[in-house]
Design an enzyme around this catalytic site. Structure first.
Site, mmCIF file in Angstrom:
data_model
loop_
_atom_site.group_PDB
_atom_site.id
_atom_site.type_symbol
_atom_site.label_atom_id
_atom_site.label_comp_id
_atom_site.label_asym_id
_atom_site.label_seq_id
_atom_site.Cartn_x
_atom_site.Cartn_y
_atom_site.Cartn_z
ATOM 1 N N GLU A 231 15.185 -5.248 42.984
ATOM 2 C CA GLU A 231 15.715 -5.852 44.212
ATOM 3 C C GLU A 231 15.546 -4.877 45.359
ATOM 4 O O GLU A 231 15.839 -3.679 45.228
ATOM 5 C CB GLU A 231 17.223 -6.153 44.123
ATOM 6 C CG GLU A 231 17.583 -7.399 43.370
ATOM 7 C CD GLU A 231 19.094 -7.647 43.332
ATOM 8 O OE1 GLU A 231 19.804 -7.300 44.301
ATOM 9 O OE2 GLU A 231 19.550 -8.192 42.315
ATOM 10 N N GLU B 68 23.221 -4.638 37.970
ATOM 11 C CA GLU B 68 24.177 -3.855 38.741
ATOM 12 C C GLU B 68 25.572 -3.812 38.138
ATOM 13 O O GLU B 68 26.541 -4.292 38.753
ATOM 14 C CB GLU B 68 24.275 -4.393 40.171
ATOM 15 C CG GLU B 68 22.966 -4.399 40.914
ATOM 16 C CD GLU B 68 23.153 -4.616 42.425
ATOM 17 O OE1 GLU B 68 24.280 -4.840 42.868
ATOM 18 O OE2 GLU B 68 22.143 -4.521 43.146
HETATM 19 C C1 PNW Z 1 23.052 -6.901 45.085
HETATM 20 N N1 PNW Z 1 26.581 -2.186 47.844
HETATM 21 O O1 PNW Z 1 24.389 -6.644 45.368
HETATM 22 C C2 PNW Z 1 23.042 -8.049 44.085
HETATM 23 O O2 PNW Z 1 22.345 -7.795 42.898
HETATM 24 C C3 PNW Z 1 22.632 -9.349 44.683
HETATM 25 O O3 PNW Z 1 23.163 -10.405 43.906
HETATM 26 C C4 PNW Z 1 23.053 -9.408 46.127
HETATM 27 O O4 PNW Z 1 22.897 -10.665 46.698
HETATM 28 C C5 PNW Z 1 22.234 -8.362 46.854
HETATM 29 O O5 PNW Z 1 22.358 -7.083 46.262
HETATM 30 C C6 PNW Z 1 22.561 -8.257 48.332
HETATM 31 O O6 PNW Z 1 23.887 -7.862 48.511
HETATM 32 C C7 PNW Z 1 24.862 -5.525 46.008
HETATM 33 O O7 PNW Z 1 27.801 -2.166 48.086
HETATM 34 C C8 PNW Z 1 26.213 -5.492 46.313
HETATM 35 O O8 PNW Z 1 25.859 -1.212 48.134
HETATM 36 C C9 PNW Z 1 26.795 -4.392 46.902
HETATM 37 C C10 PNW Z 1 26.012 -3.297 47.196
HETATM 38 C C11 PNW Z 1 24.653 -3.320 46.905
HETATM 39 C C12 PNW Z 1 24.084 -4.425 46.304
#
Ligand code: PNW
Length: 483
Positions: A376, A164
């Site tokens: 994920e 990401e």
């Molecule tokens: C992902 N959004 O983060 C990460 O890869 C993980 O480490 C994290 O724990 C997981 O998703 C859950 O949050 C994200 O703003 C952070 O849409 C932000 C977003 C999406 C995924």
């Protein structure tokens, strides 16, 4: 009837180093930017830090045994750059040794290790030299990738460069909710480009190393992709807002890698904010080095609007809900209203059909798309251990089941999806939310560190067993897969 999956479909679960390992200062590990950021007052909920996390560093054997009991084919984890190269320049053999032991344990349990090199934990020492905004970081990343490959390449066949990059570049450097906590569009766009370059450089380097020793290797990247859905498809302001979010959230990452160019509309949207200044001749050739798979992280779609939020808008965990801190450089005015769908504890909407749409659309839009893996997908809910000692999480089970079905539907529609990794194996350090948000299919008691598989984990184990053509009838793990 549970939907069927192609033979060889890979079932897994995912974690990240900073979120589970703890041992933040053991065996030579130094601060990552998340260790440092978590000490900034107000940065992380409740003042939580990754210092101990869920102590996976000391409990990895128990955690691998859990994975084996669940019947996982593969485990997606990340190596911590700040553990492997703590000062950004000197390799720490003790750090590499931890991952070597973890990989051996996985292989012994018959689980395919799926390694990610960068899941957001830059050594703080490199941040102090400008971090991702400084082009020198590309060479540092290549050195780190090379050292990690030299130690583990004989046993690890699947390598992901970045997890990401949208989050660690724009949320970290512009939105400011992730480390290093900046609000600097120029640094953010420089970070985007330097992460792209680091990705392409590492792909070519590891490919060369693997070829030289005759090893089979799969190289790729994981992006968090979204469907940007206009609130009102008949309102041109909303349609334009959706185009802008699609450009900066999806295509700014996909196009350089898969088409060798930044999208023209994106370059217009961010004109004058510094992206043009950091692109050097030859960079796009490096960035577009061929990859063997694309990892897709998807939790929710994003409903977007070009108009201000309505007065009754309930604030959510969306990056746009913090006034003045939008990560969307050049499109700061865009809002993300709620379309009334059910939400998880993150306030993220639940809309499984979005995953099907996204996976199918990628195949339609990118001619040179490699095979896809959902690296994920999962949900946070407020779980509790009940009196019977179990953790009943019917909402999470329903969420995962519906998304697994959406993947099967996408495959039936022609998408080339080869695997699914649920986020996350364990409850863990959920970045700026600290330990408040639980994504695990396995519950962790943060006092005792006791692990308890939630009902969703037991369901997932049965779903995996049922999808295996031969094992399906033989498995006794948990009865009917459609429970
Ligand atoms: C992902 N959004 O983060 C990460 O890869 C993980 O480490 C994290 O724990 C997981 O998703 C859950 O949050 C994200 O703003 C952070 O849409 C932000 C977003 C999406 C995924």
């Amino acid at each position: 009837m549970a939907r069927t999956f192609p033979d060889g479909f890979l079932w897994g679960s995912a974690t990240a180093a900073a979120q589970i390992e703890g041992a933040a200062h053991e065996d030579g590990k130094l601060d990552s930017i998340w260790d440092a950021y978590a000490r900034v007052p107000g940065a992380v909920a409740n003042g939580d830090t990754p210092e101990r996390a869920v102590d996976h560093y000391h409990r990895y054997r128990e955690d691998v045994a859990l994975m084996r009991d669940l019947g996982l084919d593969s485990y997606r984890f990340s190596t911590s750059w700040a553990r492997v190269v703590p000062d950004g320049r000197t390799v720490n053999a003790a750090g590499l040794d931890f991952y070597s032991r973890l990989v051996d344990e996985l292989l012994e349990a018959g689980i395919l290790p799926w390694l990610t090199l960068y899941h957001w934990d830059l050594p703080q020492a490199l941040q102090e030299q400008g971090g991702w905004a400084n082009r020198d970081v590309v060479a540092r990343f290549a050195d780190y990738a090379e050292a990690t490959y030299a130690a583990l390449g004989d046993r690890v066949s699947h390598w992901t460069t970045f997890n990401e990059p949208f989050c660690s570049s724009l949320i970290g450097h512009v939105g400011g909710e992730h480390a290093p906590g900046l609000n600097d569009p120029r640094a953010g766009l420089a970070a985007v480009h330097h992460q792209h370059l680091a990705h392409g450089t590492a792909v070519s380097l590891l490919r060369e190393r693997a070829d030289a020793s005759g090893r089979e290797i799969e190289l790729g990247i994981t992006l968090n992709l979204t469907n940007a859905v206009p609130l009102n498809p008949h309102d041109l302001a909303d349609v334009e807002a959706a185009r802008r979010i699609d450009a900066i959230w999806n295509r700014m990452y996909l196009d350089p890698m898969l088409r060798g160019a930044y999208p023209a509309d994106l370059l217009d949207d961010v004109r004058g904010q510094g992206l043009d200044d950091v692109i050097e001749p030859g960079d796009l050739e490096v960035i577009s080095a061929p990859i063997d798979f694309l990892g897709v992280n998807h939790y929710h779609d994003d409903c977007v609007s070009g108009r201000p939020l309505p007065a009754d808008h309930v604030p959510s965990a969306k990056p746009t809900d913090k006034p003045g801190r939008s990560p969307f450089v050049g499109s700061e005015y865009v809002t993300m209203p709620w379309r009334g769908l059910p939400r998880t504890a993150m306030d993220w909407e639940v809309h499984p059909a979005g995953l099907r749409t996204l996976l199918v659309r990628l195949g339609e839009e990118y001619e040179h798309l490699p095979p896809l893996y959902v690296t994920e997908n999962g949900a946070a809910y407020d779980d509790e251990v009940s009196a019977d000692g179990a953790v009943h999480d019917p909402e999470r089970t329903a969420y995962i089941e519906a998304h697994v079905d959406a993947v099967a539907d996408a495959i039936a529609d022609g998408a080339d999806v080869r695997g699914y990794f649920v986020w996350s194996l364990l409850d863990n350090f959920e970045w700026a939310w600290g330990y408040d948000k639980r994504f695990g299919i396995v519950h962790v008691d943060y006092e005792t560190m006791v692990r308890t598989p939630k009902d969703s984990a037991l369901w997932y184990a049965r779903r995996i067993a049922a999808s295996r053509p031969v094992a399906a009838s033989a498995s006794t793990v948990g009865g009917n897969p459609a429970d």
